[in-house]
Scaffold this motif. Structure first.
Motif, PDB file in Angstrom:
ATOM      1  N   ILE A 183       0.596  -1.130  -0.381  1.00 33.55           N
ATOM      2  CA  ILE A 183      -0.126  -0.398   0.171  1.00 33.55           C
ATOM      3  C   ILE A 183       0.883   0.811  -0.282  1.00 33.55           C
ATOM      4  N   ARG A 184       0.257   1.758  -1.122  1.00 36.93           N
ATOM      5  CA  ARG A 184       1.509   3.680  -0.733  1.00 36.93           C
ATOM      6  C   ARG A 184       0.961   4.650  -0.232  1.00 36.93           C
ATOM      7  N   LYS A 185       1.311   5.209   0.626  1.00 31.33           N
ATOM      8  CA  LYS A 185       1.282   6.198   0.959  1.00 31.33           C
ATOM      9  C   LYS A 185      -0.049   7.314  -0.065  1.00 31.33           C
ATOM     10  N   LYS A 186       0.638   6.977  -0.944  1.00 29.31           N
ATOM     11  CA  LYS A 186      -0.976   8.561  -1.784  1.00 29.31           C
ATOM     12  C   LYS A 186      -2.030   7.800  -2.153  1.00 29.31           C
ATOM     13  N   PHE A 187      -1.928   5.915  -1.991  1.00 27.90           N
ATOM     14  CA  PHE A 187      -3.887   5.588  -1.806  1.00 27.90           C
ATOM     15  C   PHE A 187      -4.465   5.633  -0.732  1.00 27.90           C
ATOM     16  N   LEU A 188      -3.463   5.679   0.471  1.00 21.65           N
ATOM     17  CA  LEU A 188      -3.892   6.248   1.997  1.00 21.65           C
ATOM     18  C   LEU A 188      -4.606   7.720   2.155  1.00 21.65           C
ATOM     19  N   VAL A 189      -3.527   8.173   1.031  1.00 23.33           N
ATOM     20  CA  VAL A 189      -4.212   9.716   0.747  1.00 23.33           C
ATOM     21  C   VAL A 189      -5.747   9.930   0.101  1.00 23.33           C
ATOM     22  N   ALA A 190      -5.854   8.944  -0.428  1.00 19.23           N
ATOM     23  CA  ALA A 190      -7.033   8.681  -1.996  1.00 19.23           C
ATOM     24  C   ALA A 190      -7.778   8.513  -0.635  1.00 19.23           C
ATOM     25  N   THR A 191      -8.355   7.370  -0.067  1.00 23.00           N
ATOM     26  CA  THR A 191      -8.921   5.789   0.495  1.00 23.00           C
ATOM     27  C   THR A 191      -9.497   7.677   1.675  1.00 23.00           C
ATOM     28  N   GLU A 192      -8.246   8.710   1.925  1.00 18.12           N
ATOM     29  CA  GLU A 192      -9.621   9.528   2.789  1.00 18.12           C
ATOM     30  C   GLU A 192     -10.905  10.302   2.055  1.00 18.12           C
ATOM     31  N   LYS A 193     -10.533  10.439   1.164  1.00 13.46           N
ATOM     32  CA  LYS A 193     -11.281  11.532   0.350  1.00 13.46           C
ATOM     33  C   LYS A 193     -12.294  10.569   0.166  1.00 13.46           C
ATOM     34  N   VAL A 194     -12.579   9.086  -0.191  1.00 17.42           N
ATOM     35  CA  VAL A 194     -14.049   8.450  -0.550  1.00 17.42           C
ATOM     36  C   VAL A 194     -14.474   8.257   0.540  1.00 17.42           C
ATOM     37  N   ASP A 195     -16.075   7.822   0.984  1.00 18.55           N
ATOM     38  CA  ASP A 195     -17.239   7.993   1.260  1.00 18.55           C
ATOM     39  C   ASP A 195     -17.424   6.452   2.021  1.00 18.55           C
ATOM     40  N   SER A 196     -17.574   5.676   0.321  1.00 16.39           N
ATOM     41  CA  SER A 196     -17.826   4.273   0.924  1.00 16.39           C
ATOM     42  C   SER A 196     -16.881   3.853  -0.501  1.00 16.39           C
ATOM     43  N   TRP A 197     -17.126   2.605   0.264  1.00 18.25           N
ATOM     44  CA  TRP A 197     -16.181   1.498  -0.059  1.00 18.25           C
ATOM     45  C   TRP A 197     -16.904  -0.009  -0.517  1.00 18.25           C
ATOM     46  N   ILE A 198     -17.313  -0.070  -1.670  1.00 15.24           N
ATOM     47  CA  ILE A 198     -18.072  -1.198  -2.097  1.00 15.24           C
ATOM     48  C   ILE A 198     -16.971  -2.662  -2.461  1.00 15.24           C
ATOM     49  N   VAL A 199     -16.916  -3.909  -2.139  1.00 21.76           N
ATOM     50  CA  VAL A 199     -15.979  -4.523  -1.873  1.00 21.76           C
ATOM     51  C   VAL A 199     -16.713  -5.659  -2.939  1.00 21.76           C
ATOM     52  N   ASN A 200     -16.530  -5.679  -4.251  1.00 21.61           N
ATOM     53  CA  ASN A 200     -16.972  -6.896  -5.396  1.00 21.61           C
ATOM     54  C   ASN A 200     -15.730  -7.897  -5.409  1.00 21.61           C
ATOM     55  N   ILE A 201     -15.333  -9.230  -4.467  1.00 21.14           N
ATOM     56  CA  ILE A 201     -14.594 -10.275  -4.567  1.00 21.14           C
ATOM     57  C   ILE A 201     -15.068 -11.007  -4.768  1.00 21.14           C
ATOM     58  N   LYS A 202     -14.231 -12.366  -4.506  1.00 21.40           N
ATOM     59  CA  LYS A 202     -15.392 -13.467  -5.370  1.00 21.40           C
ATOM     60  C   LYS A 202     -14.616 -15.249  -3.531  1.00 21.40           C
ATOM     61  N   ASN A 203     -13.792 -14.240  -3.209  1.00 21.12           N
ATOM     62  CA  ASN A 203     -13.360 -14.639  -2.159  1.00 21.12           C
ATOM     63  C   ASN A 203     -12.393 -14.280  -1.171  1.00 21.12           C
ATOM     64  N   TYR A 204     -13.718 -13.702   0.356  1.00 20.55           N
ATOM     65  CA  TYR A 204     -12.963 -12.978   1.056  1.00 20.55           C
ATOM     66  C   TYR A 204     -11.947 -13.161   1.792  1.00 20.55           C
ATOM     67  N   SER A 205     -11.512 -14.628   1.784  1.00 23.71           N
ATOM     68  CA  SER A 205     -10.223 -14.377   2.271  1.00 23.71           C
ATOM     69  C   SER A 205      -9.086 -14.066   1.771  1.00 23.71           C
ATOM     70  N   ASP A 206      -8.841 -13.628   0.804  1.00 22.90           N
ATOM     71  CA  ASP A 206      -7.919 -13.203  -0.272  1.00 22.90           C
ATOM     72  C   ASP A 206      -7.562 -11.716  -0.045  1.00 22.90           C
ATOM     73  N   PHE A 207      -8.568 -11.369   0.517  1.00 23.11           N
ATOM     74  CA  PHE A 207      -8.791 -10.290   1.353  1.00 23.11           C
ATOM     75  C   PHE A 207      -6.877  -9.060   1.888  1.00 23.11           C
ATOM     76  N   PRO A 208      -6.403  -8.570   1.572  1.00 23.99           N
ATOM     77  CA  PRO A 208      -5.060  -8.233   1.717  1.00 23.99           C
ATOM     78  C   PRO A 208      -4.610  -7.880   3.527  1.00 23.99           C
ATOM     79  N   ASP A 209      -4.389  -8.198   4.164  1.00 23.83           N
ATOM     80  CA  ASP A 209      -3.846  -8.196   5.864  1.00 23.83           C
ATOM     81  C   ASP A 209      -3.811  -5.932   5.959  1.00 23.83           C
ATOM     82  N   ASP A 210      -2.915  -6.128   4.915  1.00 29.49           N
ATOM     83  CA  ASP A 210      -2.577  -4.275   5.209  1.00 29.49           C
ATOM     84  C   ASP A 210      -4.006  -3.686   4.309  1.00 29.49           C
ATOM     85  N   LEU A 211      -4.535  -4.161   3.389  1.00 31.74           N
ATOM     86  CA  LEU A 211      -6.060  -3.344   2.560  1.00 31.74           C
ATOM     87  C   LEU A 211      -6.927  -3.618   3.812  1.00 31.74           C
ATOM     88  N   GLU A 212      -7.157  -4.521   4.685  1.00 29.82           N
ATOM     89  CA  GLU A 212      -7.716  -4.944   5.854  1.00 29.82           C
ATOM     90  C   GLU A 212      -8.175  -3.650   6.278  1.00 29.82           C
TER      91      GLU A 212
END
Length: 454
Positions: A183-212
C-alpha cells in the motif's frame, strides 16, 4: 462520524416526506377548522377527514411515484408532478367530505385549501431541489475488485455510477486485488477522500491484511463499507446476476424456505378475492370480445400456450388472442413493442390488459398465482438456462399474472431483457412479503388505469 453533507436516498426521501406531511397536515387543519361550516364540525369529523387526507396523499404519492428521486431532483418534473398529484389529493378530500358528511363550506378557506395546497407543495419541492444542488449528494466510492470482476468491470462501474438511474454514488477510486502490491502513501491519502467502500470479490479470504486494516479504520471513522450485492439490491431493488462476484447463496439466501404464515394467508386471500373479481370481469368481457373478434380479429377467441411453472413443470396458459392466426409459423419468437403480428383489435386488448384476463383459469386450476415471476416458454427457458446457470431458481415459486419484474422493468423483447427481469424476480423470491405484494398490486393497478407499459 459520517460526513453530514452527504445523505443517502432514504434520508433524502424522509426529509422530503416530512416537509410534505407538515404542509398537508397544516392544509387539512385549515380545511376542517375553517373551510367546513362550524355547525357541521365535530371532533370525530376532524379526525376522520384528517386521517383520510393523510392516507389519500400517501397512497397517491406512492402510486404516482411522487418520491421517485430520479424525477424529484429534476426541475422540469418537480413542479408539474407536485401540482397535479396534490391537486388530485385536495379534490379527493373535498369530494369525500361532501359525499360522506353532507357538509357546507366557507368559500374563502375552501379556496385556500384547494388552490394554495398544491402551490405550497410545489414550492417546497422546488426549494428541496435547489438545496440539494448546493449540498453534495453523491458518495465518492472506492471499488475493491478482483480478476473475476475485471470481466464485467464496465458493467459494475456503470451500475454504481448510474447511467440511467440516479444512484448518488460515483466511483472515484478503484483497487484491483489481482495486482496487489504494498500500500502506497498516495493511496492512503486518496482513501481519506472517499465516503463509501464497495467490495466485489469472489473470495474474502484473499483480502490482503494491510488493506483490511485500512478498511477497518474507515469503518471506525463512520464510512460506509458494503458488498456490491448489497449496494445493487438496495439501489435497484433487484439482484445482480451478470456482474456479481458474491456466492450464489449470498445472492439468493433462499429465504422462501422459511415458513411465513402471514404471507401465506395473505396470498391465499389475494388469490381468492382477485379470482372472484377477475373471473366476473372475464365473464362480462367474453361476449364483447367475441363479437368484436368477428369483425376485427377473425379467428379463435382464445389462445393457449405451454409455459414453465413451479419446479420446472409445464402447464397451459390461456389468453384472448391478440395476434394473427399462425403468428409463429416460422418458429417461436418473443413479442416485441409494435409487433407487426399483433392485430389492431389485439393492440387495444393489450393496451388495457384485457388479453390477460383468461389467465385467471390457470390461477383457479392452481398452476399460477396473482403475484410471482411471469411464466416463460420452455424453448426460451432452455436458452436462458444456458446463459444464466441459476435461471431455473425463479421456478421455486408459482408463476404469477403480475410480478415485481413486470412493474419495475419494461416489456421484455429479447433474451437480454429476460435476464434483466430475472434480477427483479430473484429479488422478489428473496424478499417476498405482504408489503412487497401490496406495492406490486398498487403499481399493477396504475399500469392498467394509465395504460402504462411494463
Amino acid at each position: 462520524m459520517p460526513n453530514p453533507s452527504i445523505l443517502n436516498s432514504i434520508e433524502r426521501k424522509f426529509i422530503l416526506l416530512v416537509g410534505d406531511l407538515v404542509i398537508i397536515i397544516a392544509s387539512l387543519n385549515v380545511f376542517v377548522n375553517n373551510a367546513i361550516d362550524i355547525e357541521f364540525i365535530s371532533f370525530k369529523l376532524k379526525v376522520i377527514v384528517t386521517l383520510f387526507g393523510v392516507f389519500s396523499f400517501l397512497t397517491l404519492s406512492y402510486i404516482l411515484d411522487l418520491y421517485n428521486l430520479q424525477r424529484t431532483l429534476k426541475r422540469k418534473y418537480v413542479v408539474s408532478q407536485a401540482l397535479y398529484i396534490t391537486a388530485l389529493f385536495v379534490f379527493i378530500v373535498f369530494i369525500f367530505s361532501v359525499l360522506f358528511f353532507d357538509t357546507s363550506f366557507w368559500r374563502i378557506p375552501l379556496l385556500v385549501f384547494l388552490i394554495l395546497t398544491p402551490i405550497e407543495i410545489a414550492l417546497w419541492r422546488l426549494f428541496f431541489v435547489n438545496v440539494f444542488r448546493v449540498i453534495p449528494t453523491t458518495r465518492n466510492v472506492l471499488l475493491i475488485y478482483d480478476k473475476e470482476t475485471e470481466k464485467h468491470f464496465r458493467e459494475v462501474t456503470s451500475s454504481i455510477d448510474g447511467e440511467d438511474v440516479e444512484t448518488f454514488y460515483k466511483v472515484k477510486l478503484t483497487y484491483n486485488l489481482n495486482q496487489h502490491t504494498e500500500i502506497r502513501k498516495k493511496f492512503l491519502v486518496a482513501t481519506e477522500k472517499v465516503d463509501s467502500w464497495i467490495v466485489n470479490i469472489k473470495n474474502y479470504s484473499d483480502f490482503p491484511d494491510d488493506l483490511e486494516k485500512i478498511l477497518l479504520r474507515s469503518i471506525l471513522k463512520g464510512k460506509e463499507v458494503i458488498s456490491y450485492t448489497s449496494f445493487y439490491e438496495n439501489t435497484y431493488e433487484a439482484l445482480p446476476i451478470q456482474s456479481h462476484n458474491d456466492s450464489f447463496y449470498e445472492i439468493l439466501q433462499l429465504r422462501n424456505r422459511k415458513i411465513r404464515y402471514l404471507h401465506t394467508i395473505f396470498s391465499f386471500f389475494v388469490n381468492l378475492i382477485l379470482s372472484l373479481f377477475v373471473g366476473i370481469t372475464l365473464v362480462i368481457c367474453i361476449p364483447f370480445v367475441y363479437v368484436l373478434n368477428l369483425f376485427f380479429n377473425k379467428g379463435p377467441l382464445f389462445y393457449t400456450q405451454k409455459r414453465v411453472g413451479l419446479h420446472g413443470n409445464e402447464f397451459k396458459i390461456y389468453k384472448f388472442r391478440s395476434m394473427v392466426v399462425n403468428a409463429e409459423k416460422e418458429g417461436a419468437k418473443m413479442a416485441v413493442k409494435n409487433d407487426t403480428r399483433i392485430t389492431p383489435f389485439g393492440r387495444i386488448l393489450r393496451i388495457f390488459r384485457i388479453d390477460e384476463l383468461p389467465q385467471i383459469i390457470s390461477v383457479i386450476k392452481g398452476d399460477m398465482q396473482f403475484i410471482g415471476p411471469r411464466p416463460e416458454r420452455k424453448v426460451f427457458v432452455n436458452q436462458l438456462n444456458s446463459l444464466v446457470p441459476f435461471y431455473g431458481t425463479r421456478h421455486l415459486i408459482k408463476p404469477g399474472i403480475t410480478g415485481w419484474a413486470q412493474v419495475k422493468y419494461k416489456y421484455g423483447e429479447n433474451l437480454e431483457d429476460s435476464i434483466k427481469k430475472l434480477e427483479y424476480d430473484l429479488y422478489y423470491i428473496k424478499n417476498r412479503s405482504i408489503t412487497l405484494d401490496l406495492r406490486i398490486i398498487f403499481k399493477t393497478v396504475t399500469t392498467v388505469l394509465f395504460s402504462r407499459g411494463v
